[in-house]
Design an enzyme around this catalytic site. Structure first.
Site, short mmCIF file in Angstrom:
data_model
loop_
_atom_site.label_atom_id
_atom_site.label_comp_id
_atom_site.label_asym_id
_atom_site.label_seq_id
_atom_site.Cartn_x
_atom_site.Cartn_y
_atom_site.Cartn_z
N CYS A 105 -11.99 -3.73 108.53
CA CYS A 105 -12.06 -5.12 109.02
C CYS A 105 -12.02 -5.18 110.54
CB CYS A 105 -10.92 -5.94 108.42
SG CYS A 105 -10.91 -7.66 108.99
N CYS A 122 -9.94 -8.03 111.98
CA CYS A 122 -8.50 -7.77 111.94
C CYS A 122 -8.08 -6.76 113.01
CB CYS A 122 -8.09 -7.20 110.58
SG CYS A 122 -8.85 -7.98 109.17
N ASP A 123 -8.85 -5.70 113.14
CA ASP A 123 -8.36 -4.54 113.90
C ASP A 123 -9.11 -4.25 115.20
OD1 ASP A 123 -6.60 -4.16 111.80
OD2 ASP A 123 -7.94 -2.78 110.73
#
Ligand code: NAP
Length: 320
Positions: free
Chosen positions: A143, A146-147
């Site tokens: 992701c 997300c990261d």
């Protein structure tokens, strides 16, 4: 009379069973328990969903310093428990939505319920190569949203050739010095517009006809062994991180033939609602959503599902 594991006897008809315990299922459980529905949440053996495989979560509102994925899920769960959700820490093994009350089995244990919320999530497809599982959340991610921000000024690899891969690659150019898309063929599956954007971005490069055979690293990822599938040539490519973007599988097989789904297995819901084609069955989170796939959007649809279920139960109370 035997206990069904929820503290009530096995003939009891619950108002609501929630299947799944990621942000969607647990938000549904929080709302439903606060509405006094005393939901049973069949949370699964791998309880907590995809966030259990994440380290820092920096984009969930309310945590300005960030929070670890498993810690966030523990908060969700404690909140649902506080208001009376009963958890069953096993996988649902079978459902029958053809009769009312609905029937959900956990092996031999049967749960009867007037309403059901499906929040079983999706599983990112993985390469299945050595090193990948070992370095998950330590340089291997599924992701970028997300990261991505953890990977500033490093070279990154994105695996895949679909819209997800190019979207992730383009997003990662905001942080990375270079993003190399590793695709197993010479033609991309992604839409023309995404291809045009990727080709015109000076930070995006491509490795064609190539697959990752092994993820390498020490504490975190530092390289990948990449093989050209045409020539067989193997190269060790240095990288600060590997984003696997080869698609997701919605966890919906339990409901095959009972709930309407698209050709990929995502459960269909009415626009602007969580209602499935079976009255009294609601679906939320990543098992419905192949577009946003965020904890906060999953939580949002979990809230919708609970409110939809509550209103439906109330409206149909006299006919049940
Ligand atoms: P996808 O379209 O199924 O693409 C998966 C990609 O991964 C393909 O290029 C595939 O290669 C590759 N792949 C699959 N298994 C692999 C393996 N084991 N090793 C290496 N490569 C592998 O999945 P997606 O990109 O997640 O998209 C899913 C759906 O969501 C699509 O309908 C897509 O259009 C949509 N979506 C849209 C947007 C957008 O519009 N902004 C963004 C994301 C997703 P092959 O091409 O060789 O099969």
């Amino acid at each position: 009379m035997a206990d069904d594991g929820s503290g009530r006897d096995s003939d009891a008809v619950h108002d609501l069973v929630v299947v799944g315990s990621g942000p969607a299922g647990l938000t549904a459980a929080v709302y439903a328990s606060r509405a006094n529905l005393r939901p049973v949440c069949i949370e699964g053996i791998g309880a907590g969903g995809q966030l259990m495989l994440t380290t820092d979560v920096e984009n969930y509102p309310g945590f300005p310093q960030g929070i670890l994925g498993p810690e966030l899920m523990a908060h969700f769960r404690a909140q649902a428990e506080r208001f009376g959700t009963v958890f069953v820490t096993e996988d649902a093994t079978r459902v029958d939505l053809s009769e009312r009350p609905f029937r959900t089995w956990v092996n031999e244990r049967l749960f009867l319920s007037r309403a059901l919320i499906v929040a079983t999530g999706a599983t990112p497809k993985m390469l299945g190569v050595p090193g990948e599982a070992e370095f998950l959340a330590r340089g291997v991610s599924t992701c970028a949203t997300c990261d991505g921000a953890f990977y500033r000024d490093v070279d990154l690899l994105v695996i895949g050739g679909g819209d997800s891969a190019l979207e992730e690659a383009l997003f990662l150019t905001r942080f990375a010095s270079k993003v190399t898309v590793v695709h197993r063929r010479k033609e991309l599956r992604a839409s023309k517009i995404m291809q045009d954007r990727a080709f015109s971005n000076p930070k995006v490069e491509f490795l064609w006809d190539a697959i990752v055979d092994e993820v390498l690293g020490e504490q975190t990822v530092n390289a990948a062994r990449v093989r050209n599938v045409i020539t067989g040539a193997v190269d060790v490519v240095a990288t600060g991180g590997i984003f696997v973007a080869i698609g997701h599988t919605p966890n919906s097989t339990l409901f095959t033939g009972q709930l309407e789904m698209d050709d990929q297995g995502y459960i269909g819901v009415a626009t602007g609602s969580s209602a499935t084609n079976v009255e009294g069955v609601f679906a939320c989170g990543d098992v419905v959503d192949h577009v946003y796939r965020q904890a906060v959007t999953a939580a949002g649809t979990g809230c919708m599902a609970s409110i939809d279920a509550e209103r439906w139960l109330e409206a149909s109370a006299t006919s049940l």
